[in-house]
Write an enzyme that holds these catalytic residues in place. Sequence first.
Site, PDB file in Angstrom:
ATOM      1  CB  SER A  93      -3.865  -8.201  -4.191  1.00  0.00           C
ATOM      2  OG  SER A  93      -4.007  -7.767  -2.921  1.00  0.00           O
ATOM      3  CG  ASP A 226      -3.818  -3.944  -1.288  1.00  0.00           C
ATOM      4  OD1 ASP A 226      -4.607  -3.059  -1.169  1.00  0.00           O
ATOM      5  OD2 ASP A 226      -3.818  -5.084  -1.336  1.00  0.00           O
TER       6      ASP A 226
END
Length: 421
Positions: A93, A226
């Site tokens: 992530s 992200d």
Amino acid sequence: MARRYFGTDGVRGIVGQDLTVDLVERLGRASALWSRGGRVFIGRDTRASGIELEEAFAGGVASAGGNAVLGGVLPTPAVALLALDLGAVISASHNPPEYNGVKLFDADGQKLTDSAEEKLEALLDAPAVGEPGQVDHVEVATDSYFEHILDRFGSDLSGLRIAVDCANGAYSGIAPQAFERLGAEVAPIAAAPDGENINVGCGATDLSLLQGIVTEGRYDLGIAFDGDGDRMLAVDADGNGVDGDQILAILALDLKVDQVAVTVMTNLGFHRLMGERGIRVLTTDVGDRYVLEALRGSGGLLGGEQSGHIIYLRDHVTGDGLAAALLLCGALKGRTLQEAAAVMPRYPQVQEAIPVADKKLPPSLMAEIERINGELGERGRVLVRPSGTEPVVRVLAEAQDYGEARDLCDRIGALVRRELG
């Protein structure tokens, strides 16, 4: 049984240290065993380690009789939408490039429950049984996801000038084209992944690059994702960051929802605005999985986190950075982002991440926090929680005055260091 490997967002760690090829292969095998030899759709972000770990996970699935279907580089929400009996994402992530991890989704695109993760961990050392399965590759997953998001969440963005920061991650080949298809003038940023630059000085974890480009280029706004695409933040024309709380507030009013789910990190100003508008607020622990559980349990559609996880369950199964960004642009309706975000008052928040060897919070510390919150009443609050993804304890202090919030954070931070240092 406590989970050993799974945190708030899958299994994650530094590759070669906390996260090894062997562990990822075992996770693949355990996943196939847990799903009774099912089909597992697998995607990954742009980290250099992703290819090897993807192969290890797929090999583990096949060793237990499962069928691994590799989709290549894909944002996490795409894997959730395209999950077969299971969906798996090789990603860490928003973490730096040296990290990687494994996230799992069930057949409905939902993250596994704590109980399911416990059962899966119990199978990590189980032997493979029966005939091995196979590993397949698909080429159409990106196109299928792209068209779904544009069709369900897109609107006419003609005349809008947008800078799009892809964090050198999974949206690099998707997001700029989506905004262009809808008519916007787009400046792609950090859209050239090389395996080592994901989330480095860019993306939702570092808005400074985007802020500079938006102001210098006089763009209407900036969007930052992200690395794996499940989070999104924004920047207004003056370079001010617009966080998940503000984005959620804009969407709650535009989408005319009657309830919204948030986490304990959500700004008190958001709660105040929702109260004024008669919108019910459900509050959960930190983690988009808990927001999702609250939405599904209550029949709600909209929820999210300050960090940029924005979830809208009409025509989707999980949080999606690109869907959220398109909804945000559509909600402006001729306003600037500054004007739209100004609807929500923001209480000053001061946060600190304190490295610790042991994240267990002692009763004496919790008692002191409870006492301080009792004194603050509606003027503010303090929150202390162990990180689910890093060896740190996070401290949040919030008050109507920045100075008081700063003092509260320093005071609680000192207590944490004394108790856990």
